[in-house]
Design an enzyme around this catalytic site. Structure first.
Site, mmCIF file in Angstrom:
data_model
loop_
_atom_site.group_PDB
_atom_site.id
_atom_site.type_symbol
_atom_site.label_atom_id
_atom_site.label_comp_id
_atom_site.label_asym_id
_atom_site.label_seq_id
_atom_site.Cartn_x
_atom_site.Cartn_y
_atom_site.Cartn_z
ATOM 1 C CB CYS A 341 4.294 -5.020 32.269
ATOM 2 S SG CYS A 341 4.878 -5.814 33.783
ATOM 3 C CB CYS A 344 1.634 -7.030 34.544
ATOM 4 S SG CYS A 344 2.667 -6.109 35.683
ATOM 5 C CG ASP A 345 -0.076 -7.007 30.728
ATOM 6 O OD1 ASP A 345 -0.804 -7.066 31.729
ATOM 7 O OD2 ASP A 345 0.316 -5.947 30.226
#
Length: 516
Positions: A341, A344-345
């Site tokens: 992702c 998110c990351d």
């Protein structure tokens, strides 16, 4: 900090609270986030006479939630705004028995049966759209099990801890220094992992059998549509799924659902649940289906925890999951350099060199996003050309810190034992192998059908998709397929909904004609 419209909503949300709750805050006098935390919690508490704050000086920044003076086992080492504000609200509502994600009796029994005292910590990011699901699920488990505590930690506030534990992806759930879960996760998935890791108190061994007219495996757009259409035919329907909405929950924005100019995945998932509830459908979520069985006339879904769902008809709408590379080192370094992702990351890789594997729309969009924060982004595509829309390709090629390599096969994820350091790849045209030195890699190679449970009983194609006819009938009478788990062309929400409706109508037709 909270605007007037939000405060008005909170007044309504907290209006029915029956117990008294205290945000028990411990924070250093000079902590840079002290003022922000106190403002957030004091303004939230001002929206109900049942809420209050208690502040003590101490090291760091933390608060716990007390109900009638008793510790709920929930702690935040964070200022829970952004996506995590909903986690704060749900912690209170769930503790009061009024939350929207409270589990049914069967799931509650599994939670209460977990063995031992368990102290869990989740490292998360306030910008992560997947983190709230994990935080809220573990908070709920802590509320329902007196021996479990859960602490949600903003990794940005505690970078030394995140570095020591080598956190490179969120959400990351630890028991002590042991990583037990990373990335998106449902209550069902997390409960399954906790049962495997800590064990459960033995039950009576007697299965719980539930009888219906029709079962739907999967609660995404296809499964929800199928259930609604079947219920409209007067059938007793149960939806058995890990999570209502399925893969939709990971979709940030949806702009091509006809007649709805814009919605979010979370909103759509909530709307699907409401629509099914309006028809009296039994929504059995947080279930892990372990086995499918059929004696011809009766179809059975065996769920973990000792439940057996039975019906003469079954619609399989289990959807698809993110496809993995399946190469050496991928599993070992997932969460430690291998990510899925970018939203998110991505922040963990600011100023670093990353690769994106996959040249479709999702891969190219990920590369464009990452190029805004990373020093260099390398796109690796297996085919000879990128598959993304031309407008996305043009945007990617215009970026000075992005480079594209096609006809490349990834052979292995390399690492030093604690984190990935690069990829071993092969040029498919020349056969030449080489090593790319990288700080991280984002895998964006599409979806894989969730058909494994049914593959021995139903005909599947080479891609693992369930083969259906034009009316969604499978190779087994009385079993139907709908949505992304099938061989239907074009994996889109609106198409999945149509296929779900078609499967239910076919099931109804077969029932009337006695063709099962």
């Amino acid at each position: 900090m909270l605007d007037n419209s939000l405060k008005e909503q909170l007044l309504q949300i907290f209006q029915g609270l029956e117990a008294d709750y205290v945000f028990d805050i411990t924070v250093g006098a000079a902590h840079p986030s002290r003022r922000e935390l106190l403002e957030l919690l004091e303004e939230t508490a001002s929206c109900s006479e049942r809420l209050s704050c208690r502040v003590s000086d101490g090291d760091g920044l933390q608060f716990r939630i007390l109900r009638e003076g008793d510790d709920l086992g929930i702690r935040f080492r964070a200022v829970p705004n952004g996506h995590e504000f909903s986690s704060l609200l749900l912690a209170v509502l769930n503790a009061d028995g009024k939350g929207k994600n409270l589990p049914d009796d069967m799931t509650r029994r599994r939670i209460e049966a977990l063995k031992g005292d368990i102290d869990l910590t989740t490292y998360m990011s306030l910008t992560c759209t997947n983190c709230p699901d994990v935080v809220q699920a573990l908070n709920l488990i802590a509320i329902l099990h007196p021996g479990i505590t859960h602490t949600a930690v903003d990794g940005a506030l505690y970078p030394d801890e995140a570095e020591r534990l080598k956190v490179q992806a969120v959400p990351a759930v630890f028991h002590g220094d042991e990583l037990i879960h990373i990335g998106r996760g449902t209550l069902a998935e997390l409960l399954d992992k906790l049962e495997e890791r800590f064990g459960t108190a033995g039950g009576d061994g007697v299965p719980v059998v539930r009888e219906y007219d029709l079962l739907v495996a999967g609660g995404g757009p296809a499964g929800s549509s199928a259930a609604i259409y079947a219920a409209r035919k007067g059938l007793r329907v149960a939806v058995v799924a890990e999570r209502i909405g399925g893969q939709v929950n990971e979709t940030v924005g949806i702009e091509n659902l006809i007649s709805v100019p814009y919605t979010t995945g979370a909103t759509l998932a909530g709307d699907l649940r409401k629509h099914m509830e309006a028809y009296g459908i039994d929504i059995c979520d947080n279930r892990k289906i372990e086995r499918f069985a059929s004696d011809g006339s009766t179809k059975e879904l065996h769920a973990k925890g000792g439940e057996i769902f039975r019906a003469p008809q079954l619609i399989v709408a289990t959807g698809a999951s993110w496809r993995k590379l399946g190469v050496a080192g991928e599993s070992e370094y997932t969460g430690r350099g291998v990510a899925f992702c970018p939203h998110c990351d991505g922040p963990f890789y600011a100023g670093k060199h990353v690769a994106v594997i996959g040249g479709g729309n999702s891969g190219v969009e990920a590369a464009i996003d990452l190029a805004g924060i990373c020093s260099q982004v390398t796109v690796l595509e297996f085919l000879e050309t990128l598959k993304a829309d031309q407008v996305l390709q043009d945007k990617l090629r215009s970026l000075p810190n992005a480079d594209i390599h096609t006809n490349i096969q990834t052979l292995e994820v390399l690492g030093d034992g604690s984190r990935m350091t690069g990829l071993r790849v092969k040029d498919r045209a020349t056969g030449e192998e080489r090593t790319l030195t990288l700080d991280g890699v984002f895998v964006q190679i599409g979806l894989s059908a969730n058909s494994a449970l049914f593959a021995d009983a139903l005909e599947t194609n080479r891609a693992g998709e369930i083969v259906t006819d034009k009316n969604c009938r499978t190779s087994v009478p009385g079993v139907y397929g709908a949505g992304d788990v099938t061989d239907v062309r074009y994996k889109q929400i609106v198409i999945a909904m149509g296929e779900g409706a078609k499967a239910a109508l076919s099931a109804s037709e077969d029932r009337i004609k006695g063709v099962l």
